[in-house]
Design an enzyme around this catalytic site. Structure first.
Site, PDB file in Angstrom:
ATOM      1  N   ASP A 256       0.826  -1.201   0.000  1.00 18.14           N
ATOM      2  CA  ASP A 256       0.000   0.000   0.000  1.00 18.14           C
ATOM      3  C   ASP A 256       0.866   1.259   0.000  1.00 18.14           C
ATOM      4  OD1 ASP A 256      -2.837   1.069   0.507  1.00 18.14           O
ATOM      5  OD2 ASP A 256      -1.684   2.079   2.064  1.00 18.14           O
TER       6      ASP A 256
ATOM      7  N   GLU B 251       1.665  -0.449  -4.975  1.00 13.40           N
ATOM      8  CA  GLU B 251       0.737   0.644  -5.303  1.00 13.40           C
ATOM      9  C   GLU B 251       1.593   1.892  -5.471  1.00 13.40           C
ATOM     10  OE1 GLU B 251      -3.151   3.158  -3.803  1.00 13.40           O
ATOM     11  OE2 GLU B 251      -1.597   2.601  -2.396  1.00 13.40           O
TER      12      GLU B 251
HETATM   13  C1  NOJ Z   1      -4.398   3.149  -0.785  1.00 11.94           C
HETATM   14  C2  NOJ Z   1      -5.555   2.246  -0.518  1.00 11.94           C
HETATM   15  O1  NOJ Z   1      -5.894   1.570  -1.702  1.00 11.94           O
HETATM   16  C3  NOJ Z   1      -6.664   3.129   0.009  1.00 11.94           C
HETATM   17  O2  NOJ Z   1      -7.880   2.439   0.090  1.00 11.94           O
HETATM   18  C4  NOJ Z   1      -6.230   3.688   1.342  1.00 11.94           C
HETATM   19  O3  NOJ Z   1      -7.202   4.610   1.793  1.00 11.94           O
HETATM   20  C5  NOJ Z   1      -4.884   4.411   1.250  1.00 11.94           C
HETATM   21  N1  NOJ Z   1      -3.919   3.696   0.456  1.00 11.94           N
HETATM   22  C6  NOJ Z   1      -4.297   4.622   2.617  1.00 11.94           C
HETATM   23  O4  NOJ Z   1      -3.861   3.405   3.157  1.00 11.94           O
END
Ligand code: NOJ
Length: 536
Positions: free
Chosen positions: A213, A263
């Site tokens: 993440d 991500e």
């Molecule tokens: C990306 C995640 O996909 C999202 O859902 C989240 O709110 C943020 N990162 C913070 O962790």
């Protein structure tokens, strides 16, 4: 310089996998309390096997106060009781494995929940304590420390809220997301050590991969200077220190043949590709493709740029149309602006769902024919639309932190419809689901779609079954009329055509029409917003 392509083995599964994202809270409810859970997922494993996916990516299932849908983790080694137990997660991983489906877990290294033992200890220990060094605690600016330590913008798009919160003892702590998600200090060796142990903990339990993440946000300029637009290096995005962290994670993953998907939202393709060097992450999500409008030139450019940026590092591309943070595909493609951007999300956007669905079907065939891995978000295979959630039922902090102007992300997180003729569309709940399902939700139910050869579900099943026809080699574009995308793979043996123009086009010579996203016209031509797969 281009990296040589290594010989393929079963360990390369991730290079061309179809990976299905499970948002546990909304997938299926095994205990009837209105919230999805691991029992629900286990009961639906046969459905996922029939769909033909290679792996499941589970959004965070750990102990969490769910202030940000589980991206606020209180304990990485425990499953949230709303979802089940660790023993159940282990069973799920094993049962999926027996069906040939691998498991990917989601690790959130940038921040933890304010209920995590480390943060509670830091609050209790007070200013100047070693416990506080695991986070970013600072005195404030201004005469009495009444101003936040810097001016960094929130990472929740549209948020007007500060990224610092002041404590009664006068210190402030940094949180790029909500105040319940304090950022960790990645310059601290204990933070690195702990995460590597967490990775091992899950690899030991048989997971095949980890989604990372907010992967480009972990490292911070130790001085925490103000943010100056365009200044290089950025104080908190894409800092060079990150690569050392991921090299060391890679060594952990290699002990288990595990893989990473990052991500990484970065506009600079060269900077993006650095994360995919052979000793770093295996893959990263393709947000450029996800954000791309339904436009032939833009799509082709996005595909070409994606392939070009991945080639030098030898990493496979990923193709993503939606996830739990963005507008669902059938809705997005049915709007005047078919691109995705957090900034343009608004209430009441006119949507033609018939048009959007036709395009979503064509986009499914397009993405599943491209070289690389494909990510599907639960419900995409049912053609679910984005739902406008009544304001008093919204839970997503993105909505509240925008002052209520951003509809937030709950509209793509509505509990799935499984059985048309059952309460709560067969989600499994005996009481109101955590997010309300709209009135027509049953019409999308998986059981209805399984019986309907023209349904989105049947299209996805067929496409995933036939996808090996495209092999794992490169793509070559073929000349095509304006507005038509036409490429071949397997030395010309497999064709994919998508017509985004208003003019029907003749199909090239072929021996077999493998699959179409919709019918050909009476003259056998490919109509607008339709895709076909052909064998030459
Ligand atoms: C990306 C995640 O996909 C999202 O859902 C989240 O709110 C943020 N990162 C913070 O962790």
């Amino acid at each position: 310089m281009a990296q040589p392509t290594p010989a393929r083995t079963h360990l390369d599964w991730w290079r061309s996998a179809v990976i299905y994202q499970v948002y546990v809270r909304s997938f299926a409810d095994g205990d009837g309390d209105g919230t999805g859970d691991l029992a629900g997922v286990r009961a639906r494993l046969p459905y996922l096997a029939e769909l033909g996916v290679d792996a499941l990516w589970f959004t965070p299932w750990y102990l969490s106060p769910l202030k940000d849908g589980g991206y606020d983790v209180a304990d990485y080694r425990a499953i949230d009781p709303a979802f089940g137990t660790l023993a159940e997660a282990e069973k799920l991983i094993a049962e999926a494995g027996e069906l040939g489906i691998r498991t990917i877990v989601d690790i959130v290294p940038n921040h933890v929940s304010d209920q995590h033992s480390w943060f509670r200890a830091a609050l209790a220990a007070g200013p100047g304590s070693p416990e506080r060094e695991l986070f970013h605690f600072r005195p404030g600016r201004g005469e009495h420390g009444e101003l936040p330590p810097n001016d960094w913008p929130s990472q929740f798009a549209g948020s007007t809220e500060p990224v610092w919160t002041r404590l009664p003892d006068g210190e402030w702590y940094l949180h790029l997301f909500t105040p319940e998600q304090p950022d960790l200090n990645w310059a601290h060796p204990a933070v690195r050590r702990e995460h590597e142990e967490v990775l091992r903990f899950w690899f030991e339990r048989g997971v095949a991969g980890v989604r990372i993440d907010s992967a480009a946000l972990l490292a911070k300029d130790p001085e925490l200077p103000d943010f100056v637009e365009g200044r290089d290096p950025n104080p908190f995005v894409d800092r060079d220190e990150l690569h050392d962290i991921y090299r060391s994670w890679r060594r952990v993953a290699d002990d288990y043949d595990g893989i990473f998907v990052g991500e990484v939202w970065l506009p600079d393709t060269e900077r993006f590709a650095r994360y995919l060097r052979p000793d770093e992450l295996h893959t990263a999500f393709n947000f450029a493709f996800l954000s791309c409008p339904w436009d032939p030139e833009r799509l082709r450019t996005s595909i070409d740029e994606t392939l070009a940026e991945h080639a030098p590092v030898g990493a496979p591309a990923t193709w993503v149309l939606c996830n739990h943070d963005v507008t669902r595909t059938a809705t997005r493609y049915g709007r005047e602006d078919t691109a995705f951007a957090f900034a343009t999300k608004a209430y009441g956007t006119p949507t033609d769902l018939v048009l959007g669905t036709r395009r979503a079907r064509a986009a499914a065939l397009l993405s599943l024919a491209l070289p690389g891995a494909v990510y599907l978000y639960q419900g995409e295979e049912l053609g679910l639309p984005e739902v406008e959630i009544p304001r008093d039922r919204i839970e997503d902090p993105m909505h509240f932190r925008s002052g209520g102007t951003d509809p937030g992300r709950d509209g793509c997180r509505v509990p799935l419809p499984w059985v048309a003729d059952a309460p709560y569309a067969g989600f499994g709940s005996q009481q109101e689901t955590w997010l309300p399902q709209p009135v027509n939700w049953s019409s999308y139910a998986a059981d209805l779609q399984a019986e309907d050869s023209g349904s989105m579900l049947r299209l996805y099943r067929e496409a995933i079954r036939l996808r090996p026809a495209f092999g794992d080699g490169p793509l070559t574009w073929r000349p095509a009329p304006d507005g038509v995308l036409h490429f071949v793979r397997q030395d010309g043996a497999a064709h994919c055509l998508v017509n985004l123009s208003a003019t029907p086009v003749d199909l090239p010579d072929h021996s077999e029409l493998l699959l179409g996203s919709g019918p050909l016209d009476p003259q056998g031509r490919l109509p607008q917003d339709t895709a076909v797969w052909l064998r030459a």
